[in-house]
Design a protein around this motif. Structure first.
Motif, PDB file in Angstrom:
ATOM      1  N   THR A 118       0.840  -1.221   0.000  1.00 10.77           N
ATOM      2  CA  THR A 118       0.000   0.000   0.000  1.00 10.77           C
ATOM      3  C   THR A 118       0.867   1.260   0.000  1.00 10.77           C
ATOM      4  N   GLN A 119       2.074   1.158   0.576  1.00 13.30           N
ATOM      5  CA  GLN A 119       3.017   2.282   0.487  1.00 13.30           C
ATOM      6  C   GLN A 119       3.421   2.488  -0.978  1.00 13.30           C
ATOM      7  N   ALA A 120       3.696   1.392  -1.678  1.00 18.32           N
ATOM      8  CA  ALA A 120       4.092   1.511  -3.090  1.00 18.32           C
ATOM      9  C   ALA A 120       2.962   2.120  -3.920  1.00 18.32           C
ATOM     10  N   PHE A 121       1.717   1.737  -3.628  1.00 16.34           N
ATOM     11  CA  PHE A 121       0.597   2.319  -4.375  1.00 16.34           C
ATOM     12  C   PHE A 121       0.544   3.833  -4.168  1.00 16.34           C
ATOM     13  N   LEU A 122       0.733   4.264  -2.922  1.00 15.55           N
ATOM     14  CA  LEU A 122       0.647   5.712  -2.681  1.00 15.55           C
ATOM     15  C   LEU A 122       1.871   6.430  -3.238  1.00 15.55           C
ATOM     16  N   ASP A 123       2.997   5.728  -3.299  1.00 15.92           N
ATOM     17  CA  ASP A 123       4.183   6.310  -3.939  1.00 15.92           C
ATOM     18  C   ASP A 123       3.924   6.514  -5.432  1.00 15.92           C
ATOM     19  N   LEU A 124       3.351   5.494  -6.068  1.00 15.41           N
ATOM     20  CA  LEU A 124       3.014   5.609  -7.497  1.00 15.41           C
ATOM     21  C   LEU A 124       2.043   6.766  -7.717  1.00 15.41           C
ATOM     22  N   PHE A 125       1.046   6.838  -6.853  1.00 17.04           N
ATOM     23  CA  PHE A 125       0.054   7.903  -6.984  1.00 17.04           C
ATOM     24  C   PHE A 125       0.720   9.277  -6.900  1.00 17.04           C
ATOM     25  N   THR A 126       1.636   9.421  -5.951  1.00 16.13           N
ATOM     26  CA  THR A 126       2.319  10.704  -5.755  1.00 16.13           C
ATOM     27  C   THR A 126       3.164  11.057  -6.979  1.00 16.13           C
ATOM     28  N   ILE A 127       3.851  10.056  -7.533  1.00 17.87           N
ATOM     29  CA  ILE A 127       4.688  10.299  -8.720  1.00 17.87           C
ATOM     30  C   ILE A 127       3.799  10.708  -9.901  1.00 17.87           C
ATOM     31  N   LYS A 128       2.694   9.991 -10.072  1.00 19.85           N
ATOM     32  CA  LYS A 128       1.806  10.294 -11.190  1.00 19.85           C
ATOM     33  C   LYS A 128       1.180  11.689 -11.045  1.00 19.85           C
ATOM     34  N   GLU A 129       0.830  12.019  -9.826  1.00 18.50           N
ATOM     35  CA  GLU A 129       0.231  13.330  -9.555  1.00 18.50           C
ATOM     36  C   GLU A 129       1.242  14.438  -9.859  1.00 18.50           C
ATOM     37  N   GLU A 130       2.482  14.191  -9.493  1.00 15.33           N
ATOM     38  CA  GLU A 130       3.536  15.181  -9.646  1.00 15.33           C
ATOM     39  C   GLU A 130       3.891  15.408 -11.115  1.00 15.33           C
ATOM     40  N   PHE A 131       3.967  14.320 -11.903  1.00 12.23           N
ATOM     41  CA  PHE A 131       4.469  14.405 -13.277  1.00 12.23           C
ATOM     42  C   PHE A 131       3.404  14.181 -14.341  1.00 12.23           C
ATOM     43  N   GLY A 132       2.197  13.850 -13.922  1.00 13.34           N
ATOM     44  CA  GLY A 132       1.122  13.608 -14.884  1.00 13.34           C
ATOM     45  C   GLY A 132       1.164  12.215 -15.494  1.00 13.34           C
ATOM     46  N   GLY A 133       2.237  11.481 -15.228  1.00 13.20           N
ATOM     47  CA  GLY A 133       2.375  10.116 -15.748  1.00 13.20           C
ATOM     48  C   GLY A 133       3.636   9.525 -15.164  1.00 13.20           C
ATOM     49  N   GLU A 189      15.097  21.090 -12.023  1.00 10.50           N
ATOM     50  CA  GLU A 189      14.151  21.939 -11.298  1.00 10.50           C
ATOM     51  C   GLU A 189      12.951  21.133 -10.792  1.00 10.50           C
ATOM     52  N   GLU A 190      12.522  20.158 -11.608  1.00  7.46           N
ATOM     53  CA  GLU A 190      11.304  19.431 -11.231  1.00  7.46           C
ATOM     54  C   GLU A 190      11.556  18.194 -10.369  1.00  7.46           C
ATOM     55  N   LEU A 191      12.816  17.988  -9.948  1.00  7.93           N
ATOM     56  CA  LEU A 191      13.087  16.801  -9.119  1.00  7.93           C
ATOM     57  C   LEU A 191      12.162  16.741  -7.899  1.00  7.93           C
ATOM     58  N   ALA A 192      11.545  15.580  -7.679  1.00  3.81           N
ATOM     59  CA  ALA A 192      10.717  15.367  -6.486  1.00  3.81           C
ATOM     60  C   ALA A 192      11.459  14.448  -5.527  1.00  3.81           C
ATOM     61  N   VAL A 193      11.683  14.914  -4.309  1.00  3.36           N
ATOM     62  CA  VAL A 193      12.301  14.074  -3.284  1.00  3.36           C
ATOM     63  C   VAL A 193      11.179  13.429  -2.466  1.00  3.36           C
ATOM     64  N   LEU A 194      11.165  12.099  -2.469  1.00  2.00           N
ATOM     65  CA  LEU A 194      10.144  11.351  -1.729  1.00  2.00           C
ATOM     66  C   LEU A 194      10.800  10.544  -0.614  1.00  2.00           C
ATOM     67  N   HIS A 195      10.019  10.195   0.384  1.00  2.00           N
ATOM     68  CA  HIS A 195      10.502   9.393   1.512  1.00  2.00           C
ATOM     69  C   HIS A 195       9.265   8.797   2.175  1.00  2.00           C
ATOM     70  N   PRO A 196       9.266   7.494   2.460  1.00  2.00           N
ATOM     71  CA  PRO A 196       8.056   6.919   3.084  1.00  2.00           C
ATOM     72  C   PRO A 196       7.872   7.394   4.529  1.00  2.00           C
ATOM     73  N   TYR A 226       5.761  15.243   2.514  1.00  2.00           N
ATOM     74  CA  TYR A 226       4.560  15.456   3.339  1.00  2.00           C
ATOM     75  C   TYR A 226       3.294  15.244   2.506  1.00  2.00           C
ATOM     76  N   GLU A 227       3.318  15.712   1.248  1.00  2.96           N
ATOM     77  CA  GLU A 227       2.186  15.442   0.343  1.00  2.96           C
ATOM     78  C   GLU A 227       2.023  13.934   0.147  1.00  2.96           C
ATOM     79  N   GLN A 228       3.182  13.282  -0.016  1.00  2.00           N
ATOM     80  CA  GLN A 228       3.192  11.824  -0.198  1.00  2.00           C
ATOM     81  C   GLN A 228       2.488  11.146   0.988  1.00  2.00           C
ATOM     82  N   ALA A 229       2.848  11.565   2.197  1.00  8.02           N
ATOM     83  CA  ALA A 229       2.229  10.962   3.389  1.00  8.02           C
ATOM     84  C   ALA A 229       0.720  11.232   3.406  1.00  8.02           C
ATOM     85  N   ALA A 230       0.328  12.448   3.036  1.00 13.56           N
ATOM     86  CA  ALA A 230      -1.101  12.792   3.038  1.00 13.56           C
ATOM     87  C   ALA A 230      -1.859  11.945   2.022  1.00 13.56           C
ATOM     88  N   ASN A 231      -1.228  11.628   0.909  1.00 13.97           N
ATOM     89  CA  ASN A 231      -1.880  10.803  -0.118  1.00 13.97           C
ATOM     90  C   ASN A 231      -2.228   9.409   0.404  1.00 13.97           C
TER      91      ASN A 231
END
Ligand code: NCD
Length: 312
Positions: A140-155, A266-273, A293-298
């Motif tokens: 479920t962490q991986a699903f929310l990570d994917l969601f965050t990446i997709k939200e950030e980059f559109g794909g 410029e668009e690099l997204a730093v994520l952390h579970p 923090y957005e990732q955690a909220a997702n």
């Protein structure tokens, strides 16, 4: 929700069990839910969720509970082992059977043993969700990570994704890598040799090769920082080290700080579970790259979507 629902009644044990269409379906539901969560409130009125946590957790446990409650579910929780019969030596099978007897509709389990969630899914008839089984997986962490990446980059296709830190014992790394093997991405595994993916005992690297993933292993993040779209960082999983001396050898061996990020796109997204220990300095929190923090909220929306898909 969409008419055909690939998650209905299913266990969620490993991200290897889900293919791209299924993942995309879940991400779409999550996006709809995030846009208008109140539309879905009470949809699972009266259904029962057993939350069985045999290992510490903050975000995963809390967001499952909040997600279930927003959907109208009743939640029963086991957390501190001291407060339950687990401390008296009750075995896992008896605990699971007992909850099944209470008529729960879904069980969420976190356990220190790899394979515990798969085991639980064989013991009970209701769907089982793996909330982390030792160093093995955390789907479920991986699903929310994917969601965050997709939200950030559109794909997700076309991205270059760096994973840095304890790649040996982090279960978020295996689950996210398996999920990403459904997409056309480049991976960079960044870690000291002791914590590299080839130190894992679960065959993760072999799986990635079988899936034809394109990846590189390296130690110095500075070499690749400029190519990355995503930098996914994990803490050293100290509690998984069989030998404290090995832990001491790698402690503090990698860090993300403002200076490193000067060389980033410029668009690099730093994520952390999360939880973070010292691997991302606090100065980074204020930068536009910090998305953890957005990732955690997702996690809340993703888990609402998942429960709806499984039980709806
Ligand atoms: C992760 C975990 O439990 O594997 N935490 C989480 O669920 N967000 C990461 C970790 O503990 O380092």
């Amino acid at each position: 929700l969409q008419a055909s629902n690939p998650f209905k009644g299913r266990d969620v044990i490993s991200t290897k069990d889900f293919h791209r269409e299924e993942l995309d379906h879940l991400l779409q539901t999550t996006a709809r839910l995030k846009e208008n969560p109140s539309e879905f409130e009470g949809r699972l009125e009266g259904k029962l969720l057993a939350s069985l946590f045999f290992e510490p957790s903050t975000r995963t446990r809390t967001t499952f509970k909040l997600a279930a409650r927003r959907l109208g579910m009743i939640v029963d929780e086991i957390t501190a082992e001291e407060a339950t019969s687990i401390a008296k030596g009750e075995n896992l099978r008896d605990t699971l059977k007992m909850y099944e007897g209470y008529g729960v509709d879904v069980m969420v389990i976190r356990h220190p043993s790899a394979g515990a969630a798969r085991y639980a899914s064989k013991v009970v008839r209701c769907p089982v969700i793996n909330a982390g089984d030792g160093p093995h997986e955390h789907p479920t962490q991986a699903f929310l990570d994917l969601f965050t990446i997709k939200e950030e980059f559109g794909g997700i296709d076309g991205l270059c994704i760096g994973m840095m830190g304890d790649l040996r014992y982090s279960r978020t790394i295996s689950s996210l890598s398996y999920a990403l093997s459904n997409y056309d991405v480049e991976l960079r595994f960044i870690a000291p040799p002791l914590l590299q993916i080839d130190q894992r005992t679960d065959g993760m690297e072999l799986y990635l090769r079988m899936r034809g993933m394109s990846y590189e292993k390296l130690f110095d993040v500075k070499k690749v920082i400029g190519e990355l779209d995503v930098l996914y960082v994990t803490r050293i999983q100290r509690e998984r080290f069989p030998d404290e001396l090995e832990y001491k050898r790698v402690r503090g061996s990698y860090r993300v700080d403002a200076q490193l990020l000067e060389g980033a796109k410029e668009e690099l997204a730093v994520l952390h579970p999360l939880p973070r220990v010292d691997e991302i300095t606090h100065e980074v929190d204020a930068s536009a790259h910090a998305k953890y923090y957005e990732q955690a909220a997702n996690g809340l929306y993703l888990r609402m979507a998942l429960l709806l898909e499984i039980l709806g």
